[in-house]
Each structure stands twice: as C-alpha cells, then as structure tokens.
Design a protein around this motif. Structure first.
Motif, PDB file in Angstrom:
ATOM      1  N   SER A  29     -28.809  80.262 121.076  1.00 46.10           N
ATOM      2  CA  SER A  29     -29.770  79.509 121.873  1.00 46.10           C
ATOM      3  C   SER A  29     -31.114  80.229 121.940  1.00 46.10           C
ATOM      4  CB  SER A  29     -29.192  79.334 123.280  1.00 46.10           C
ATOM      5  OG  SER A  29     -30.037  78.561 124.070  1.00 46.10           O
ATOM      6  N   TYR A  30     -32.200  79.421 121.899  1.00 48.33           N
ATOM      7  CA  TYR A  30     -33.565  79.952 121.908  1.00 48.33           C
ATOM      8  C   TYR A  30     -34.443  79.133 122.853  1.00 48.33           C
ATOM      9  CZ  TYR A  30     -32.132  82.306 117.628  1.00 48.33           C
ATOM     10  OH  TYR A  30     -31.474  83.083 116.715  1.00 48.33           O
ATOM     11  N   GLY A  43     -36.368  73.924 124.245  1.00 53.66           N
ATOM     12  CA  GLY A  43     -35.385  74.905 123.814  1.00 53.66           C
ATOM     13  C   GLY A  43     -34.429  74.293 122.805  1.00 53.66           C
ATOM     14  N   ILE A  44     -33.840  75.150 121.966  1.00 54.87           N
ATOM     15  CA  ILE A  44     -32.889  74.671 120.959  1.00 54.87           C
ATOM     16  C   ILE A  44     -31.662  75.572 120.940  1.00 54.87           C
ATOM     17  CG2 ILE A  44     -34.610  73.592 119.468  1.00 54.87           C
ATOM     18  CD1 ILE A  44     -34.350  76.099 117.627  1.00 54.87           C
ATOM     19  N   THR A  45     -30.572  75.008 120.490  1.00 57.04           N
ATOM     20  CA  THR A  45     -29.372  75.772 120.191  1.00 57.04           C
ATOM     21  C   THR A  45     -29.009  75.457 118.749  1.00 57.04           C
ATOM     22  OG1 THR A  45     -28.586  75.746 122.470  1.00 57.04           O
ATOM     23  CG2 THR A  45     -26.942  76.167 120.761  1.00 57.04           C
ATOM     24  N   SER A  63     -30.717  69.952 121.005  1.00 55.20           N
ATOM     25  CA  SER A  63     -31.758  70.114 122.004  1.00 55.20           C
ATOM     26  C   SER A  63     -31.096  70.709 123.235  1.00 55.20           C
ATOM     27  CB  SER A  63     -32.385  68.768 122.344  1.00 55.20           C
ATOM     28  OG  SER A  63     -33.281  68.920 123.420  1.00 55.20           O
ATOM     29  N   THR A  64     -31.637  71.798 123.741  1.00 56.26           N
ATOM     30  CA  THR A  64     -31.037  72.468 124.885  1.00 56.26           C
ATOM     31  C   THR A  64     -31.356  71.736 126.184  1.00 56.26           C
ATOM     32  OG1 THR A  64     -31.246  74.552 123.715  1.00 56.26           O
ATOM     33  CG2 THR A  64     -30.836  74.701 126.053  1.00 56.26           C
ATOM     34  N   THR A  65     -32.473  71.033 126.234  1.00 55.06           N
ATOM     35  CA  THR A  65     -32.896  70.431 127.492  1.00 55.06           C
ATOM     36  C   THR A  65     -32.792  68.910 127.521  1.00 55.06           C
ATOM     37  OG1 THR A  65     -35.161  70.384 126.692  1.00 55.06           O
ATOM     38  CG2 THR A  65     -34.485  72.304 127.995  1.00 55.06           C
ATOM     39  N   ALA A  66     -32.505  68.273 126.416  1.00 52.30           N
ATOM     40  CA  ALA A  66     -32.413  66.812 126.376  1.00 52.30           C
ATOM     41  C   ALA A  66     -31.300  66.414 125.426  1.00 52.30           C
ATOM     42  CB  ALA A  66     -33.736  66.211 125.909  1.00 52.30           C
ATOM     43  N   ARG A  67     -30.966  65.161 125.422  1.00 55.34           N
ATOM     44  CA  ARG A  67     -29.924  64.671 124.533  1.00 55.34           C
ATOM     45  C   ARG A  67     -30.463  64.662 123.106  1.00 55.34           C
ATOM     46  NH1 ARG A  67     -27.491  58.940 125.843  1.00 55.34           N
ATOM     47  NH2 ARG A  67     -28.120  59.790 127.809  1.00 55.34           N
ATOM     48  N   GLN A 157     -20.350  79.926 123.812  1.00 51.97           N
ATOM     49  CA  GLN A 157     -19.004  79.937 123.242  1.00 51.97           C
ATOM     50  C   GLN A 157     -18.700  78.625 122.534  1.00 51.97           C
ATOM     51  OE1 GLN A 157     -16.772  82.459 123.106  1.00 51.97           O
ATOM     52  NE2 GLN A 157     -18.447  83.691 123.886  1.00 51.97           N
ATOM     53  N   THR A 158     -19.276  77.519 123.059  1.00 53.17           N
ATOM     54  CA  THR A 158     -19.080  76.196 122.471  1.00 53.17           C
ATOM     55  C   THR A 158     -20.421  75.495 122.386  1.00 53.17           C
ATOM     56  OG1 THR A 158     -18.692  75.178 124.625  1.00 53.17           O
ATOM     57  CG2 THR A 158     -16.747  75.966 123.427  1.00 53.17           C
ATOM     58  N   ALA A 159     -20.444  74.335 121.769  1.00 48.26           N
ATOM     59  CA  ALA A 159     -21.679  73.561 121.667  1.00 48.26           C
ATOM     60  C   ALA A 159     -22.160  73.187 123.062  1.00 48.26           C
ATOM     61  CB  ALA A 159     -21.444  72.310 120.840  1.00 48.26           C
ATOM     62  N   PRO A 160     -23.482  73.218 123.288  1.00 46.40           N
ATOM     63  CA  PRO A 160     -24.006  72.892 124.614  1.00 46.40           C
ATOM     64  C   PRO A 160     -23.837  71.410 124.933  1.00 46.40           C
ATOM     65  CG  PRO A 160     -25.788  73.118 123.060  1.00 46.40           C
ATOM     66  CD  PRO A 160     -24.522  73.514 122.323  1.00 46.40           C
ATOM     67  N   VAL A 161     -23.714  71.120 126.220  1.00 44.79           N
ATOM     68  CA  VAL A 161     -23.659  69.749 126.689  1.00 44.79           C
ATOM     69  C   VAL A 161     -24.945  69.487 127.455  1.00 44.79           C
ATOM     70  CG1 VAL A 161     -22.435  68.102 128.162  1.00 44.79           C
ATOM     71  CG2 VAL A 161     -21.155  69.802 126.841  1.00 44.79           C
ATOM     72  N   SER A 162     -25.659  68.476 127.061  1.00 43.61           N
ATOM     73  CA  SER A 162     -26.922  68.139 127.693  1.00 43.61           C
ATOM     74  C   SER A 162     -26.686  67.655 129.125  1.00 43.61           C
ATOM     75  CB  SER A 162     -27.639  67.054 126.881  1.00 43.61           C
ATOM     76  OG  SER A 162     -28.703  66.534 127.632  1.00 43.61           O
TER      77      SER A 162
END
Length: 169
Positions: A29-30, A43-45, A63-67, A157-162
């Motif tokens: 994540s960045y 932000g992105i993952t 997208s870390t902050t949106a869908r 640990q896993t894919a992010p959930v928006s």
C-alpha cells in the motif's frame, strides 16, 4: 564406484535447500505524495507476485480510498519508455487492461489515449514508488501523460476492502 544416482540426489538436495524461496502474493500500500498524484489516485494498493528468486511483478491495482481496481499485463512497446521525461529511471512496463475499472483508470491518467501503460520504478518495501503513465493516441503517437509519486504506507495480509464497497448486510 560412484552411483549413477549421485547427480540426481545432489540436484534434489539443492532444490530442497531452496524450498523457502517460493512464489507468493503480497499487497503493498502507498499514499500519494504530491498534489497531482493525490488529485488522480489518492492512495493505491498493489497486488504483486514475488517470484522464486525475489523478482516482483504487479498483477493488479486497488484504489485504497474508493471502489475500483485494475488488472495489468506485464510488458509493452519500447516506445512507451522512450517518451518518459528526462531523468526518469523507471523501467518496469505494464499495460492497463481495458476491462472493468481499468478503462476508467486509463482515461483518468491519459485522457483521449487509446492504450495506456504504466512504467514503474522497482518495487521494494518500504521505499517510495514512482509511476509514469504513457498513452498511445489514434494517430500512433506515444505521449507521457503524468508522473505519479507515492510514499510507502504498509503491507496488507489480504486485498483491501473499500469503505464504499457493497455489503450484504
């Protein structure tokens, strides 16, 4: 007298010693580190695959902050690297898949381009990341679109959930 199985046994022992070096998927994540990057992506993952010998390739961006997410295909035309700004050191080339949210990402980064590639710096945690977006227009010209700069945030640990994702509740 030497057994004909000796070379086979040596090879098996060598491979078993290298067993801890297996391929795995990671989520890095960045956070956006400048105003232009923040306006486009915040932000992105990155979903990355680390190969047997430590090489990292990017498979998907979330997208870390949106869908939204986009898939990548490694590789692309050398012309995409040739139009980078002077002094750009990025070299890992990825095509943005035009399916799903990839089309929207490509349009946001390079409005009007038919095809879009991302040229990334080497991915190494916990270091910053630079991404150059390059597009190819209908007339066949390649143009640099934008430089995105990110600071390291962490590893999931896993894919992010928006927070905007649909839930079944």
């Amino acid at each position: 007298m030497r057994s004909p199985l000796a070379p086979v046994l040596i090879a098996l022992l060598t491979l078993s010693a290298a067993a801890p070096a297996h391929a795995d998927t990671r989520y890095l994540s960045y956070n956006a580190s400048d105003r232009i990057t923040q306006a486009l992506t915040k932000g992105i993952t990155l979903q990355v695959r680390r190969g047997l010998f430590g090489a990292i390739s990017v498979e998907r961006l979330f997208s870390t902050t949106a869908r939204g997410s986009a898939d990548f295909t490694r590789g692309g035309p050398n012309e995409a690297r040739r139009v980078l700004p002077e002094g750009a050191n990025e070299s890992d080339l990825y095509a943005i898949e035009q399916s799903g949210d990839g089309r929207g990402l490509a349009r946001a980064l390079c409005p009007g381009a038919n095809d879009v590639w991302l040229v990334m710096s080497r991915i190494r945690a916990p270091r910053p990341l630079t991404i150059q977006a390059v597009g190819r227009w209908a007339d066949g010209t390649y143009r640099h679109c934008v430089t995105l700069s990110y600071d390291w945030r962490g590893e999931w640990q896993t894919a992010p959930v928006s927070p905007f994702a649909d839930t079944d509740s």
